[in-house]
Design a protein around this motif. Structure first.
Motif, mmCIF file in Angstrom:
data_model
loop_
_atom_site.group_PDB
_atom_site.id
_atom_site.type_symbol
_atom_site.label_atom_id
_atom_site.label_comp_id
_atom_site.label_asym_id
_atom_site.label_seq_id
_atom_site.Cartn_x
_atom_site.Cartn_y
_atom_site.Cartn_z
ATOM 1 N N LYS A 24 -9.249 24.140 -31.728
ATOM 2 C CA LYS A 24 -8.333 23.579 -32.730
ATOM 3 C C LYS A 24 -9.005 23.565 -34.100
ATOM 4 N N GLN A 25 -10.251 23.174 -34.150
ATOM 5 C CA GLN A 25 -10.980 23.127 -35.410
ATOM 6 C C GLN A 25 -11.130 24.530 -36.006
ATOM 7 N N GLN A 26 -11.358 25.526 -35.168
ATOM 8 C CA GLN A 26 -11.468 26.903 -35.650
ATOM 9 C C GLN A 26 -10.150 27.377 -36.268
ATOM 10 N N VAL A 27 -9.049 27.070 -35.594
ATOM 11 C CA VAL A 27 -7.733 27.470 -36.109
ATOM 12 C C VAL A 27 -7.442 26.758 -37.428
ATOM 13 N N GLU A 28 -7.734 25.465 -37.490
ATOM 14 C CA GLU A 28 -7.527 24.717 -38.732
ATOM 15 C C GLU A 28 -8.372 25.292 -39.864
ATOM 16 N N SER A 29 -9.604 25.669 -39.567
ATOM 17 C CA SER A 29 -10.483 26.270 -40.578
ATOM 18 C C SER A 29 -9.917 27.584 -41.087
ATOM 19 N N GLU A 35 -5.073 29.469 -46.920
ATOM 20 C CA GLU A 35 -4.427 28.729 -48.000
ATOM 21 C C GLU A 35 -5.270 28.787 -49.273
ATOM 22 N N ARG A 36 -6.593 28.658 -49.135
ATOM 23 C CA ARG A 36 -7.482 28.712 -50.287
ATOM 24 C C ARG A 36 -7.420 30.089 -50.955
ATOM 25 N N LYS A 37 -7.425 31.148 -50.137
ATOM 26 C CA LYS A 37 -7.348 32.505 -50.684
ATOM 27 C C LYS A 37 -6.007 32.761 -51.367
ATOM 28 N N ALA A 38 -4.918 32.253 -50.782
ATOM 29 C CA ALA A 38 -3.595 32.424 -51.388
ATOM 30 C C ALA A 38 -3.524 31.699 -52.730
ATOM 31 N N ARG A 39 -4.097 30.508 -52.792
ATOM 32 C CA ARG A 39 -4.109 29.750 -54.058
ATOM 33 C C ARG A 39 -4.929 30.490 -55.112
ATOM 34 N N THR A 40 -6.088 30.993 -54.721
ATOM 35 C CA THR A 40 -6.928 31.732 -55.661
ATOM 36 C C THR A 40 -6.190 32.952 -56.194
ATOM 37 N N LYS A 41 -5.507 33.676 -55.323
ATOM 38 C CA LYS A 41 -4.744 34.849 -55.742
ATOM 39 C C LYS A 41 -3.652 34.457 -56.729
ATOM 40 N N ARG A 42 -2.945 33.365 -56.410
ATOM 41 C CA ARG A 42 -1.882 32.875 -57.295
ATOM 42 C C ARG A 42 -2.444 32.513 -58.671
ATOM 43 N N LEU A 43 -3.564 31.809 -58.695
ATOM 44 C CA LEU A 43 -4.167 31.418 -59.958
ATOM 45 C C LEU A 43 -4.567 32.630 -60.794
ATOM 46 N N ILE A 44 -5.109 33.642 -60.141
ATOM 47 C CA ILE A 44 -5.494 34.858 -60.852
ATOM 48 C C ILE A 44 -4.262 35.560 -61.420
#
Length: 103
Positions: A24-29, A35-44
């Motif tokens: 479960k922890q692996q999937v959450e990670s 989500e972090r990569k999608a946010r970074t892409k959006r910001l760029i």
């Protein structure tokens, strides 16, 4: 074949629970990383659009322009978002003509 004692069954269940928790922890990670990569892409992407249309040359310029535009955008956001790109370009062109004539 000997039956397992209650203690053995309990120990096996606890081991399985630990394995499931680890999975479960692996999937959450992985989800957080996506989500972090999608946010970074959006910001760029958003930053690139902002830089292109306002010829921004640094973070300080971007911050000043963002603050200056915040009030206008918040008041007119619905109207602007309901316009097509073509309507926005035409509207911008008309506004530019008015500024040039009155200057």
């Amino acid at each position: 074949m000997a039956r397992k004692s209650d203690e053995e069954r309990l120990r096996e269940l606890e081991e399985k629970m630990e394995q499931i928790k680890a999975r479960k922890q692996q999937v959450e990670s992985r989800l957080k990383e996506k989500e972090r990569k999608a946010r970074t892409k959006r910001l760029i992407e958003v930053g690139a659009i902002f830089e292109k249309h306002f010829e921004i040359e640094g973070q300080e310029e971007a911050e000043k322009l963002a603050i200056a535009m915040k009030l206008y955008v918040s008041k007119n956001k619905e109207k602007i978002l309901n316009m097509t790109k073509e309507q926005l370009e035409e509207w911008d062109h008309k506004r530019y003509e008015k500024v040039s004539v009155s200057s």
